[in-house]
Motif scaffolding. Structure first.
Motif, short mmCIF file in Angstrom:
data_model
loop_
_atom_site.label_atom_id
_atom_site.label_comp_id
_atom_site.label_asym_id
_atom_site.label_seq_id
_atom_site.Cartn_x
_atom_site.Cartn_y
_atom_site.Cartn_z
N LYS A 22 -58.21 -23.44 42.08
CA LYS A 22 -57.62 -24.78 42.01
C LYS A 22 -57.04 -25.06 40.62
O LYS A 22 -55.94 -25.60 40.48
N ILE A 23 -57.83 -24.68 39.60
CA ILE A 23 -57.37 -24.90 38.22
C ILE A 23 -56.12 -24.06 37.95
O ILE A 23 -55.14 -24.52 37.35
N ALA A 54 -47.76 -20.42 32.41
CA ALA A 54 -48.90 -21.33 32.49
C ALA A 54 -50.07 -20.66 33.21
O ALA A 54 -51.23 -20.78 32.79
N GLY A 55 -49.79 -19.93 34.31
CA GLY A 55 -50.85 -19.23 35.03
C GLY A 55 -51.51 -18.17 34.18
O GLY A 55 -52.75 -18.03 34.18
N LEU A 94 -56.21 -16.41 31.03
CA LEU A 94 -56.71 -15.92 29.75
C LEU A 94 -57.76 -16.87 29.18
O LEU A 94 -58.78 -16.45 28.66
N GLY A 95 -57.49 -18.18 29.30
CA GLY A 95 -58.44 -19.17 28.80
C GLY A 95 -59.76 -19.13 29.55
O GLY A 95 -60.85 -19.24 28.95
N LEU A 96 -59.71 -18.97 30.87
CA LEU A 96 -60.94 -18.89 31.67
C LEU A 96 -61.76 -17.66 31.31
O LEU A 96 -62.99 -17.71 31.23
N ILE A 97 -61.07 -16.53 31.10
CA ILE A 97 -61.77 -15.31 30.73
C ILE A 97 -62.45 -15.46 29.38
O ILE A 97 -63.62 -15.10 29.20
#
Length: 356
Positions: free
Chosen positions: A33-34, A338-339, A344-347
């Motif tokens: 979703k994010i 953006a994806g 990358l930010g989630l990892i």
């Protein structure tokens, strides 16, 4: 026995790697979703940018330089080396190579002279520098600064009288144009065709600048190549005019002397001396004038040989070709970027959580 243990250890490591990859995949899928929401936002931003981004117009001008003295072809184009006092000779080992010729087109002197060329915009005669400033809306910012509000770049302005601030602004203009907008190339070393490409968000500026730069460089090249021949011809023409005046005066003097001795007693030869002297002047000046006329005509032929022919092949014609940042491209690039950033930010976030 040792070999079996190493093999088993390698198999365990591979299994762990696969399990780890599955774990990360499931984690990212759980955050779909994010990721999707961020991708949509990025796509919307990319679409917005495609509407805001102005199209880039490119003006292309191609010309060939034919120098009769150097035999034309590539040697003619590279003959510009003579303007710097470099003797390239007739061989192929020219010091003034094609790359040096290209850099001359992009030199600060030529670009700045081009920027001071007058053009007509909306019924007003302004310089190309002023046109560039208006196109980039610099004038609106300068009006708030008293030191910059009075800065003007008049058409055909005297470059030597410019202030330090004007020099600085012209330096910025030169940097902007030479590093990204202006491109000069020679497609093939065997072909003496030179292409000038100018890119700008203003279609008219791209066209005017390309044509003005070609003219400035052409005028400088022709003037330099034929300078000695023109000086020599001017001297000969001046000498020819001077001797012609002397000859006309001598002819008039002979006529006057003959009139004075008309009906004179043949025994009085002394009175005929002025007429004889004048006749000698006429004969001498006639011989000198004949030679000077011959030399002047030869100088004219030499000047024609020394003057290179610069033939423009293609001029930029409106409408110019333009490159627009497309809507599909904006959506794709914005969503993808953006994806990627959110993944990358989630990892990175999960790695930091695991460490602390």
């Amino acid at each position: 026995m040792t070999i079996n243990k190493e093999t088993e250890s390698d198999e365990i490591s591979l299994k762990e790697l696969i399990e780890k990859a599955k774990e990360w995949l499931f984690y990212l899928l759980s955050q779909w979703k994010i990721i999707v929401l961020t991708g949509i936002i990025g796509a919307a931003l990319g679409l917005t940018y495609s509407f805001i981004k102005k199209p880039i117009y490119t003006a292309t001008l191609s010309f060939v330089v034919e120098d009769e003295k150097s035999g034309g072809g590539l040697s003619g184009a590279l003959g510009l080396a003579s303007s710097f006092g470099i003797d390239i000779g007739g061989g192929s080992s020219s010091v003034f190579s094609g790359s040096n010729l290209i850099e001359f087109f992009k030199s600060r002197s030529m670009v700045e002279q081009t920027l001071l060329t007058p053009v007509i915009v909306s019924g007003k005669t302004i310089s190309l520098a002023e046109m560039y400033i208006q196109n980039n809306e610099w004038r609106d910012k300068w009006n708030k600064n008293p030191k910059l509000a009075s800065i003007q770049f008049l058409p055909n302005g005297n470059r030597k009288s410019f202030t330090r601030v004007q020099d600085s602004i012209l330096g910025v203009l030169y940097g902007n144009l030479s590093t990204g907008s202006l491109s000069v190339s020679q497609k093939d070393k065997k072909i003496a065709i030179i292409n000038i490409d100018m890119s700008s968000t203003n279609e008219l500026f791209a066209k005017y600048f390309t044509e003005a730069l070609a003219k400035k460089v052409s005028d400088f090249y022709v003037d330099t190549k034929s300078k000695k021949a023109r000086i020599n011809m001017a001297i000969l023409e001046k000498q020819t005019d001077s001797i012609r005046r002397e000859l006309n005066g001598a002819i008039t003097g002979v006529a006057v002397a003959n009139d004075n001795t008309f009906g004179l007693n043949p025994a009085l030869n002394v009175r005929r001396a002025p007429s004889a002297r004048r006749q000698v002047d006429v004969q001498a000046n006639t011989a000198i004038l004949t030679e000077l006329v011959k030399q002047t005509e030869m100088a004219k032929v030499t000047l024609r040989k020394e003057t290179p022919l610069i033939q423009i092949i293609d001029k930029p014609i409106l409408p110019l070709s333009k490159e627009r940042f497309g809507k599909a491209k904006g959506i794709l690039m914005g969503g993808s970027l953006a994806g990627f950033l959110v993944v990358l930010g989630l990892i990175v976030r999960r790695i930091f959580k695991g460490l602390y």
